[in-house]
Design a protein around this motif. Structure first.
Motif, mmCIF file in Angstrom:
data_model
loop_
_atom_site.group_PDB
_atom_site.id
_atom_site.type_symbol
_atom_site.label_atom_id
_atom_site.label_comp_id
_atom_site.label_asym_id
_atom_site.label_seq_id
_atom_site.Cartn_x
_atom_site.Cartn_y
_atom_site.Cartn_z
ATOM 1 N N LYS A 144 -4.187 8.999 3.893
ATOM 2 C CA LYS A 144 -5.008 8.178 3.001
ATOM 3 C C LYS A 144 -4.119 7.104 2.379
ATOM 4 C CE LYS A 144 -8.373 8.938 -0.736
ATOM 5 N NZ LYS A 144 -8.930 9.983 -1.625
ATOM 6 N N LEU A 145 -4.412 5.842 2.691
ATOM 7 C CA LEU A 145 -3.595 4.720 2.255
ATOM 8 C C LEU A 145 -4.326 3.941 1.175
ATOM 9 C CD1 LEU A 145 -0.814 3.512 3.088
ATOM 10 C CD2 LEU A 145 -2.087 1.879 4.491
ATOM 11 N N CYS A 146 -3.656 3.720 0.038
ATOM 12 C CA CYS A 146 -4.256 3.036 -1.110
ATOM 13 C C CYS A 146 -3.635 1.655 -1.277
ATOM 14 C CB CYS A 146 -4.041 3.849 -2.392
ATOM 15 S SG CYS A 146 -4.679 5.526 -2.293
ATOM 16 N N SER A 147 -4.463 0.640 -1.403
ATOM 17 C CA SER A 147 -3.969 -0.718 -1.600
ATOM 18 C C SER A 147 -4.741 -1.400 -2.712
ATOM 19 C CB SER A 147 -4.088 -1.534 -0.309
ATOM 20 O OG SER A 147 -5.443 -1.639 0.088
ATOM 21 N N PRO B 97 0.837 -1.201 0.000
ATOM 22 C CA PRO B 97 0.000 0.000 0.000
ATOM 23 C C PRO B 97 0.873 1.253 0.000
ATOM 24 C CG PRO B 97 -0.708 -1.553 1.692
ATOM 25 C CD PRO B 97 0.620 -2.032 1.192
ATOM 26 N N MET B 98 0.317 2.335 -0.564
ATOM 27 C CA MET B 98 1.051 3.589 -0.614
ATOM 28 C C MET B 98 0.115 4.743 -0.287
ATOM 29 S SD MET B 98 3.493 3.016 -3.996
ATOM 30 C CE MET B 98 4.607 4.308 -3.518
ATOM 31 N N THR B 99 0.683 5.804 0.280
ATOM 32 C CA THR B 99 -0.099 6.989 0.613
ATOM 33 C C THR B 99 -0.244 7.888 -0.610
ATOM 34 O OG1 THR B 99 1.804 8.305 1.278
ATOM 35 C CG2 THR B 99 0.800 6.892 2.966
ATOM 36 N N ILE B 100 -1.172 8.820 -0.510
ATOM 37 C CA ILE B 100 -1.366 9.805 -1.581
ATOM 38 C C ILE B 100 -0.089 10.611 -1.808
ATOM 39 C CG2 ILE B 100 -2.656 11.867 -2.249
ATOM 40 C CD1 ILE B 100 -4.313 9.378 -2.447
ATOM 41 N N LYS B 101 0.570 10.963 -0.716
ATOM 42 C CA LYS B 101 1.802 11.760 -0.828
ATOM 43 C C LYS B 101 2.893 10.971 -1.542
ATOM 44 C CE LYS B 101 5.085 14.444 1.939
ATOM 45 N NZ LYS B 101 5.473 14.867 3.317
ATOM 46 N N GLU B 102 3.045 9.697 -1.207
ATOM 47 C CA GLU B 102 4.056 8.865 -1.871
ATOM 48 C C GLU B 102 3.786 8.770 -3.369
ATOM 49 O OE1 GLU B 102 5.607 5.469 1.160
ATOM 50 O OE2 GLU B 102 3.469 5.399 0.674
ATOM 51 N N LEU B 103 2.537 8.518 -3.731
ATOM 52 C CA LEU B 103 2.178 8.416 -5.141
ATOM 53 C C LEU B 103 2.418 9.736 -5.864
ATOM 54 C CD1 LEU B 103 -1.132 6.376 -4.735
ATOM 55 C CD2 LEU B 103 0.992 5.540 -5.763
ATOM 56 N N VAL C 296 -1.010 16.460 -5.499
ATOM 57 C CA VAL C 296 -1.798 15.637 -4.585
ATOM 58 C C VAL C 296 -3.269 15.639 -4.994
ATOM 59 C CG1 VAL C 296 -2.677 15.503 -2.211
ATOM 60 C CG2 VAL C 296 -0.231 15.863 -2.625
ATOM 61 N N SER C 297 -3.766 16.766 -5.457
ATOM 62 C CA SER C 297 -5.170 16.863 -5.880
ATOM 63 C C SER C 297 -5.471 15.917 -7.039
ATOM 64 C CB SER C 297 -5.519 18.299 -6.264
ATOM 65 O OG SER C 297 -4.683 18.751 -7.322
ATOM 66 N N SER C 298 -4.535 15.795 -7.972
ATOM 67 C CA SER C 298 -4.720 14.889 -9.116
ATOM 68 C C SER C 298 -4.700 13.435 -8.665
ATOM 69 C CB SER C 298 -3.640 15.128 -10.170
ATOM 70 O OG SER C 298 -3.725 16.431 -10.696
ATOM 71 N N ILE C 299 -3.759 13.105 -7.788
ATOM 72 C CA ILE C 299 -3.676 11.738 -7.265
ATOM 73 C C ILE C 299 -4.960 11.390 -6.504
ATOM 74 C CG2 ILE C 299 -2.459 10.194 -5.687
ATOM 75 C CD1 ILE C 299 -0.942 10.705 -8.237
ATOM 76 N N THR C 300 -5.456 12.336 -5.732
ATOM 77 C CA THR C 300 -6.697 12.107 -4.986
ATOM 78 C C THR C 300 -7.846 11.809 -5.930
ATOM 79 O OG1 THR C 300 -5.972 13.552 -3.178
ATOM 80 C CG2 THR C 300 -8.346 13.124 -3.367
ATOM 81 N N LEU C 301 -7.963 12.576 -7.003
ATOM 82 C CA LEU C 301 -9.019 12.345 -7.988
ATOM 83 C C LEU C 301 -8.878 10.968 -8.623
ATOM 84 C CD1 LEU C 301 -11.387 13.329 -9.745
ATOM 85 C CD2 LEU C 301 -9.693 14.331 -11.308
#
Length: 338
Positions: free
Chosen positions: A103-106, A60-66, A74-79
């Motif tokens: 926010k963690l994405c897996s 898993p990765m955070t929004i900031k890492e991505l 960050v706004s684009s990654i969130t979308l």
């Protein structure tokens, strides 16, 4: 048929016990399935989103890492991650850290199966639906607190199990209990089990506690003909707003609505909300010729981790205009089953 796989070489050979991913099956000839497929395909229709899926394959990765790796705001990654989540391709969790929540994405899926052709060789299918009022249960094994409410008033005494044996229990539009199980017997008019494609049940349901509490998990198990099908963890006993069909007399601070769940079994396995979750049990295992009824049981197992009770909703309570529906899908061009 089209098969889409999200995996990498390191994970291909891992044991099933190591990975817990969904393997959704979409059929373009099924309206509900096609709607979910649209969301998934939309989520895959972006190079950035494909890149995100590639990055979170191993961890898993955070929004900031991505954001840092892909050099995107960050706004684009969130979308992009929200679209991937709506397409059922990733899970999003919020984890605490020193500055609050991150926010963690897996990854959520391993394979996606898209059925383009009719898997039954284009045979025309027919379906038979039975809607069972929630008060028409045949067996109960429950514990108090419990109760029954109708469209216009409560039924019997709350927290008295004897209420569930009253003659007017058939008027129930909401029933609840803290532990145990309840069984509904649907008519079994199947003549040739080999002609049956699937049997599914749908109902509105949630956890149960005093008044309501949206974060009150309950491990609710479903059985068909005494065969354990699956366990779903309800996230809570929902309140905070009145249900779409919940009558005005009902206490606003009590249970208001549930979640519509769909449990299906066919020759491939077991589905929860149109997602294949297991192939350990199939339609051939539920003994369709052994009884005049098809038994659907709902309950909490003695060894359940979360014993958070059960609320079952009828047509005139909650958010969905239905009671408990059984649907039998069969092939039309063979011997009729009804």
């Amino acid at each position: 048929m089209f098969l889409y796989t999200i995996c990498n070489k390191e994970r291909v050979n891992m044991s099933k016990s190591t990975i817990s991913y969904k393997n959704p099956i979409y059929n373009i000839s099924d309206a509900a399935s096609a709607d979910e497929l649209y969301k998934t395909c939309h989520a895959l229709g972006s190079k950035e989103r494909i890149a995100i899926l590639n990055l979170i394959q191993t961890r898993p990765m955070t929004i900031k890492e991505l954001s840092q790796i892909l050099n995107l705001p960050v706004s684009s990654i969130t979308l992009h991650t929200n679209i991937l989540n709506e397409g059922n391709l990733i899970n999003i969790e919020y984890k605490p850290n020193k500055k609050g929540l991150v926010k963690l994405c897996s990854r959520a899926v391993n394979t996606i199966l898209i059925l383009i052709d009719n898997v039954e060789n284009n045979e025309e299918l027919i379906e038979q639906n039975y809607e069972m009022p929630i008060g028409n249960f045949t067996d109960i094994n429950i514990k108090s607190p419990c109760g029954i409410a109708g469209k216009y008033s409560g039924i019997g005494e709350y927290d008295e199990i004897s209420t569930f044996y009253l003659p007017n229990r058939h008027k129930a539009e909401l029933l609840w209990f803290s532990d145990g199980d309840i069984t509904y017997k649907f008519p079994n008019t199947i003549k040739d089990p080999s002609n049956v494609n699937s049997i599914e049940f749908s109902l509105e349901i949630c956890s149960e506690t005093l008044y309501s509490r949206n974060d009150w998990p309950s491990d609710i198990t479903f059985w068909i003909n005494d065969k354990e099908i699956t366990t779903w963890t309800s996230p809570g006993d929902f309140g905070g707003r009145r249900g779409k069909y919940t009558p005005d007399y009902w206490f606003i601070n009590s249970t208001q609505y549930g979640i519509l769940k769909n449990i299906k079994i066919d020759k491939n396995g077991i589905y929860l909300d149109n997602t294949l979750i297991s192939n350990n049990l199939t339609l051939d295992d539920i003994n369709l010729m052994n009884s005049n009824s098809i038994d659907f049981k709902i309950g909490i197992k003695p060894d359940a981790v979360h014993k958070g009770g059960i609320n079952i909703f009828g047509k005139n309570f909650g958010d969905h205009d239905q009671a408990i529906i059984m649907k039998v899908v069969s092939k039309k061009n063979k011997q009729p089953i009804f």
